[in-house]
Enzyme design. Structure first.
Site: not given
Ligand code: NAD
Ligand code: TYD
Length: 352
Positions: A134-136, A159, A163
């Site tokens: 992630t970019d975070e 988080y 990461k």
């Molecule tokens: P998500 O929470 O929707 O899915 C995570 C998946 O991992 C789930 O299916 C869960 O069952 C599985 N999981 C959790 N713990 C596990 C374990 N111990 N063993 C096996 N499986 C397990 O997450 P996402 O949003 O799909 O993100 C996927 C990846 O991409 C993550 O690594 C996240 O850090 C990264 N990412 C997400 C975003 C975003 O905006 N969602 C952006 C950048 C990077």
């Molecule tokens: P989120 O979807 O949790 O992603 P991330 O924190 O990983 O960027 O949140 C996106 C943005 O929205 C973040 O600035 C937090 C804000 N947010 C709210 O204002 N209200 C909410 O209920 C949630 C879940 C997020």
């Protein structure tokens, strides 16, 4: 059938993972895609029902912290590529329960690295460990500037710290054991199958239900939104064209304040649900800010653009419209994931 690649996708039943699995299974019938997922609250096999009949797709339930199961899988299937997406992914949950993030994101990643190293050591040809990050990990930007591959790590939430730690372990395995790896750091994704704890699906769900829309702080934090299918395409691109040992930043060039996103969702949903314009905006409720809330994320994705020829195909306006349509057409999916445990989480997080 003999498959030319055996790809282990971890977290394939989650939000991004199911799109990655679908992209690979449909595009490469000669690859075997193993979806390894623990099915936590965020994992859902309903996300993949369309793939069940595919010969080149297989689901394996398991925890990335289970070293002996991982060893068996590497031995049995002769895995040669890992796409590692399994993680605890929600910042708010990391604030209330940081240790579960250390367990899965740090310990789990190191277990997986070990399994790959043990299985591949001495013969790294055609092997790759691809960590989806992630970019975070780069922290928080002010008004100006962008994250690039050169930006120093500065994680600020449990988080992002977990990461960042997993990114460091991946590079350490590359340096110490020669493990072939690649890492990509992506901005916020949105689209179908996202669990409604994250901003966009949570707001869509609450508007449908006529529930308050919780806005943290002033709603002026900025995120750079990327349509999830474009991220899956970027992952496919990095898997095939990325250089071993390199990092790629992936983003959507779609910076928006949270309030902008919420206004767009309110207005589009009013239109699509046949409600009077302005109706859904009345649900907006400013709540206590998130602890340590990062102000702004924005990605400079020029490296993956110029070196690997990847660009996002959808801009926010189009992507958000498709996303809303998907949630409205799949109300059964939303309802199934917002019953049970979700209600307890919601009450604890938002106190109503
Ligand atoms: P998500 O929470 O929707 O899915 C995570 C998946 O991992 C789930 O299916 C869960 O069952 C599985 N999981 C959790 N713990 C596990 C374990 N111990 N063993 C096996 N499986 C397990 O997450 P996402 O949003 O799909 O993100 C996927 C990846 O991409 C993550 O690594 C996240 O850090 C990264 N990412 C997400 C975003 C975003 O905006 N969602 C952006 C950048 C990077
Ligand atoms: P989120 O979807 O949790 O992603 P991330 O924190 O990983 O960027 O949140 C996106 C943005 O929205 C973040 O600035 C937090 C804000 N947010 C709210 O204002 N209200 C909410 O209920 C949630 C879940 C997020």
């Amino acid at each position: 059938m003999k498959f030319s690649q055996i790809i282990l996708v971890t977290g394939g039943a989650g939000f991004i993972g199911n799109h990655v699995v679908r992209e690979l299974v449909n595009k490469y019938p000669h690859y075997k895609v193993l979806n390894f997922d623990a099915l936590t609250y965020a994992g859902n096999l309903r996300n993949l029902l369309d793939l069940n009949e595919n010969e080149n797709y297989q689901f394996i339930k398991g925890d990335i912290c289970d070293a002996s199961l991982l060893k068996d899988i590497f031995d049995q299937y002769q895995v040669n590529k890992v796409l590692h997406l399994a993680a605890e992914s929600h910042v708010d949950r990391s604030i209330t329960d940081p240790l579960s993030f250390v367990y899965t994101n740090v310990m789990g990643t190191v277990n997986l690295l070990n399994a790959a190293k043990e299985s591949w050591y001495g013969n790294y040809e055609d092997k790759l460990f691809y960590h989806i990050s992630t970019d975070e990990v780069f922290g928080s930007l002010g008004e100006e500037g962008f994250f690039t591959e050169q930006t120093s790590y500065d994680p600020r939430s449990p988080y992002s710290a977990s990461k960042a730690s997993s990114d460091h372990f991946v590079r350490a395995y590359g340096n110490t054991y020669g493990l072939p790896f690649v890492i990509s750091n992506c901005s916020n994704n949105y689209g179908p199958y996202q669990f409604p704890e994250k901003l966009i699906p949570l707001v869509i769900h609450n508007i449908r239900m006529g529930k308050p829309i919780p806005v943290y702080g002033k709603g002026d934090n900025v995120r750079d939104w990327l349509y999830v299918v474009d991220h899956a395409r970027a992952i496919d691109t990095v898997l095939h064209k990325g250089k071993v040992g390199e990092t790629y930043s992936i983003g959507g060039h779609n910076e928006k304040t949270n309030l902008d996103v919420i206004h767009t969702l309110c207005d589009k949903l009013d239109e699509k649900l046949g409600r009077a314009q302005g109706e859904s905006r009345k649900l907006i409720t400013f709540v206590k800010d998130r602890a340590g809330h990062d102000k702004r994320y924005a990605i400079d994705a020029s490296k993956i653009g110029s070196e690997l020829n990847w660009e996002p195909s959808l801009q926010f306006e189009e992507g958000i419209s498709k996303t809303i349509d998907w949630y409205l057409d799949n109300a059964g999916w939303l309802e199934s994931v917002t019953s049970g445990e979700y209600l307890n989480y919601y009450k604890k997080q938002y106190q109503y």
